[in-house]
Design an enzyme around this catalytic site. Structure first.
Site, short mmCIF file in Angstrom:
data_model
loop_
_atom_site.label_atom_id
_atom_site.label_comp_id
_atom_site.label_asym_id
_atom_site.label_seq_id
_atom_site.Cartn_x
_atom_site.Cartn_y
_atom_site.Cartn_z
N TYR A 172 -0.58 13.64 -7.37
CA TYR A 172 0.60 13.58 -8.23
C TYR A 172 0.78 12.18 -8.80
O TYR A 172 0.20 11.21 -8.32
CB TYR A 172 1.85 13.97 -7.45
CG TYR A 172 1.84 15.40 -6.97
CD1 TYR A 172 1.91 16.46 -7.87
CD2 TYR A 172 1.76 15.70 -5.61
CE1 TYR A 172 1.90 17.77 -7.44
CE2 TYR A 172 1.74 17.01 -5.16
CZ TYR A 172 1.82 18.05 -6.08
OH TYR A 172 1.80 19.35 -5.65
N GLY B 185 -6.25 -2.28 -3.34
CA GLY B 185 -5.54 -1.16 -3.94
C GLY B 185 -4.46 -1.63 -4.91
O GLY B 185 -3.74 -2.59 -4.64
N TYR C 97 -7.79 -13.19 -1.79
CA TYR C 97 -8.32 -12.04 -1.07
C TYR C 97 -9.83 -12.07 -1.27
O TYR C 97 -10.31 -12.26 -2.39
CB TYR C 97 -7.71 -10.76 -1.66
CG TYR C 97 -7.77 -9.54 -0.77
CD1 TYR C 97 -7.07 -9.49 0.43
CD2 TYR C 97 -8.49 -8.41 -1.16
CE1 TYR C 97 -7.09 -8.35 1.21
CE2 TYR C 97 -8.52 -7.27 -0.38
CZ TYR C 97 -7.81 -7.24 0.82
OH TYR C 97 -7.85 -6.11 1.61
N LYS D 52 3.74 9.30 -10.51
CA LYS D 52 5.12 8.83 -10.59
C LYS D 52 5.22 7.97 -11.84
O LYS D 52 4.32 7.18 -12.13
CB LYS D 52 5.49 8.04 -9.35
CG LYS D 52 6.90 7.45 -9.37
CD LYS D 52 7.15 6.58 -8.16
CE LYS D 52 7.28 7.41 -6.91
NZ LYS D 52 7.69 6.58 -5.75
N THR E 286 0.68 7.32 2.72
CA THR E 286 -0.38 7.98 3.49
C THR E 286 -0.90 7.04 4.57
O THR E 286 -1.08 7.43 5.72
CB THR E 286 -1.52 8.41 2.57
OG1 THR E 286 -0.99 9.27 1.55
CG2 THR E 286 -2.59 9.17 3.35
N ASN F 136 -4.00 10.66 -6.19
CA ASN F 136 -5.03 11.70 -6.16
C ASN F 136 -4.48 13.06 -6.56
O ASN F 136 -5.21 13.88 -7.12
CB ASN F 136 -5.64 11.79 -4.76
CG ASN F 136 -6.48 10.57 -4.43
OD1 ASN F 136 -7.40 10.23 -5.14
ND2 ASN F 136 -6.16 9.90 -3.34
N ASP G 276 -1.68 -0.23 -5.63
CA ASP G 276 -0.33 -0.10 -5.09
C ASP G 276 0.04 -1.30 -4.22
O ASP G 276 1.20 -1.74 -4.22
CB ASP G 276 -0.18 1.20 -4.31
CG ASP G 276 -1.25 1.38 -3.24
OD1 ASP G 276 -2.24 0.63 -3.25
OD2 ASP G 276 -1.10 2.29 -2.40
#
Length: 240
Positions: A11, A90, A83, A13, A116, A9, A92
């Protein structure tokens, strides 16, 4: 050379890979900084994973003759997804599990990502993502205590706080940090009861607070998400 991008949201990488080897990475990039950084070294392929920008927005900003892949719920994966709501999963989480499966194939894996939120995900020895659980992260817990009370301060996490707090600050530190450690150890124990040969792989920005306190064997792989994104990229390139 490939570049993989994990854009959040605020930054981004980016990681540079030669085949499956991570050469270097950089983090804390704004979107404009990300574009400028990529332009300095033209890659062969890019995998773009973002919660803020679309592949089209990224490609139009980049304006380079490079094949850009994006990670979505429709992207072919080197692992299976068992799933119930894959469209809500997500990127990630799935990337971290793809990375863990690449590093430790043929094993039952519990992947813990401390960002987070803290996610705990199981990928079994047959490379099937089974799901897991999501818990509030360390900073979220401190912020919640500050936000939902009138007198508790907002404080930063610290390594290895005393168990018995002698002030409000140290009591909060003990509650969050020792509570988080107890949660991690308790969940690992419950998973190991079900999967005796379980290997635990931990990543994310907050692992530095806990990796020395966790009982071995715990494998800390800080850039696991980038490794997983590159594995997904090479898998898709091979399908072409």
């Amino acid at each position: 050379m490939n570049i993989v991008i994990d854009s959040g949201n605020t930054y981004s990488k980016a990681g540079w890979f030669e085949n499956e080897k991570l050469i270097r990475y950089t983090t804390g990039l704004s979107f404009d900084q990300l574009i400028e950084t990529i332009r300095l070294e033209l890659p062969e392929q890019i995998l773009f994973s973002s919660v803020s920008y679309t592949e089209k927005e990224f490609s139009e900003a980049l304006q380079l003759p490079v094949r850009v892949h994006s990670l979505s719920s429709e992207t072919p994966l080197p692992i299976l997804k068992q799933y119930e709501t894959p469209e809500t999963l997500g990127a990630d989480r799935i990337a971290a599990c793809a990375g863990a499966n690449f590093l430790f194939p043929g094993q039952d894996l519990l992947v813990i990502d401390m960002g987070t939120c803290v996610t705990y995900d199981l990928i079994d020895k047959d490379a099937a993502f089974q799901g897991g659980l999501i818990s509030p992260g360390v900073k979220m817990r401190f912020k919640a205590m500050h936000s939902f009370t009138k007198r508790l301060p907002l404080i930063d996490p610290e390594k290895e706080p005393f168990l018995i707090g002698k002030s409000t600050k140290t009591s909060m530190l003990s509650g969050v940090m020792n509570g988080m450690l107890a949660e991690i150890e308790g969940i690992i124990e419950r998973y190991r009861h079900k999967y005796p040969e379980l290997r635990v792989v931990i990543c994310g920005g907050d692992i530095t607070f806990f990796e020395s306190s966790l009982k071995p064997p715990i494998f800390a792989v800080p850039e696991l998400v980038l490794i997983g994104l590159n594995r997904i990229l090479t898998y898709n390139v091979a399908l072409q």
